[in-house]
Each structure stands twice: as C-alpha cells, then as structure tokens.
Design an enzyme around this catalytic site. Sequence first.
Site: not given
Length: 249
Positions: A27, A29-30, A44, A74, A76, A78, A138, A203, A214
């Site tokens: 979270d 970027n904006g 982004h 959610e 979408w 934007r 990974l 979210s 955690e």
Amino acid sequence: MSAASQPIRNRGETTPPAPTHVGIIMDGNGRWAAARGVPRALGHKAGAEATRRAIEAAGELGVSWLTLFAFSSENWRRPADEVRDLTGLMRHYLRHEVGQLVEQGVRLRIIGDRSAFGPGMQAEIEQAETVTAGNARLNLNVALSYGGRAEIAKAAGALARRAAAGEIDPASIDEAALAAHLDTAGMPDPDLIIRTSGESRISNFLLWQCAYAELVFQPVLWPDYGAEHLREAVAEFHRRDRRFGARTG
Ligand code: FPP
C-alpha cells in the site's frame, strides 16, 4: 553437527527460521506519487520495482511462500485510466519478468478471479504459471482481482453444489473441507501479514487464512520498500509469542 555447519550468527545466537508464509498488502503507491507531484502511474511503476526487491529478499531470507496483494476485487472501482495502468503493469510483468522468476527458482501462481480479465491476460497468466511450475525455492502467489469474502463465498457455493449433487455428505463439511475449496487449497496459512503505508487494516486480504497470522504494519510507502523493511518485519514476527489460542504456562 560441526560448529562450522551450525546456523549461528550474531554473537552466537541461533537465527530463528523465517516465517514459512508471508503475505504483503502493498500500500502507498498513490501517496508516494502525490508526495513527488508525479502521476499515480509512476507510483505503481515504482511499486512494481519494490515488488521485485521484496521477492528477491523473501527468497534470501528463506521464506517459502509469499503472497502479494496486487489488485483487489474492489480496485475495479478506480478510475478507468488507473485500472488500465495497473493491469498494463501486471501484463508487462507476466510477459517480461517470468525469465527472472525462473532464474530465482520462483513458482508463480495467481489467486483471485482471473475470469475478470480479458482472454489475452488469462492466457499470459496460464503461460507464466506453466513456465514456473517446476520451481520450488519460493512459491509466489500474486492476488489479482482478489477478495477474501468472494473467495470464501465461492468455496461455500462449490461445497453446496457438491452436496446437492450427492457427491458429499453435508454433515462432512468442516474447516478442512472449506479450506480445500479456497484458491489457496493445499498451501500453508500465512504466518506473517505485512501492510505498508501506515494503514492498519486487512482490507479483505486472505480473510480465512489469516486466522492466526501475526500482523505487522509498517509506515514505509510501498515504492520505498526494500530488503531491510522485510528483515525488520520478520524480526518483529520473531518477537511475537504465538500461542494459537493455547496457553504456554
Ligand atoms: C496500493 O497503493 C497499491 C495497489 C492498488 C497496487 C499494487 C500494485 C503494485 C505494487 C505494482 C504491480 C505489481 C506487480 C505484481 C507487478 P494505492 O494506489 O492504494 O496507494 P494510496 O493508498 O497511497 O493511494
């Protein structure tokens, strides 16, 4: 075990094992872009660079599973140009970064509603998953058009259809049965969930799976995220006392 082969660092202290599964809500970027007076698209783009650093750092720390929340169901809502920028970035990643993932031993899986994307992107997702399927260092899940509630509702619907068809006994539906119908079926639950940018919310991310995770909230904006931030979050994880509802004394 000889002294030389013991996992000892830092003045003789044993290094605890890395969390098996780390989830990250990327979270900020904006806000990173706004602070620089540049378009959100550049935030982004810088976020995608941070994603590369986080994947590399997770592999080096010995994390086995990494789940990144890249595009929520959610998101979408934007503005269309931002959705286009974000999906364009994802497609670029799928097309051009898969070779890098293979070199790093990363297996990529996409979780979420991939049917929400066009056929071209769906084909690129499948291709990237296939090309990386043999890697095991990974396991990287990228959550795209993902929502935890929708995932749980879809699993419940699948179980209901199987019960209605007589394939399973409704009385047999338990936590394991539901977990086996999630996008994350067969994967370990996250041990550590990180959210950047100072927001303290989950979210709709991995709602079922985060039951005993955690939670670590870090103030850094995602485009500034680096290996040192992941190391700090893991150090904080190691300071926590995980009891899974039981008592230690
Ligand atoms: C949250 O910042 C971030 C996103 C909605 C998108 C995450 C995408 C990336 C990190 C880049 C691409 C990822 C891959 C896998 C290639 P925000 O826009 O909500 O920031 P704000 O809260 O500061 O406005």
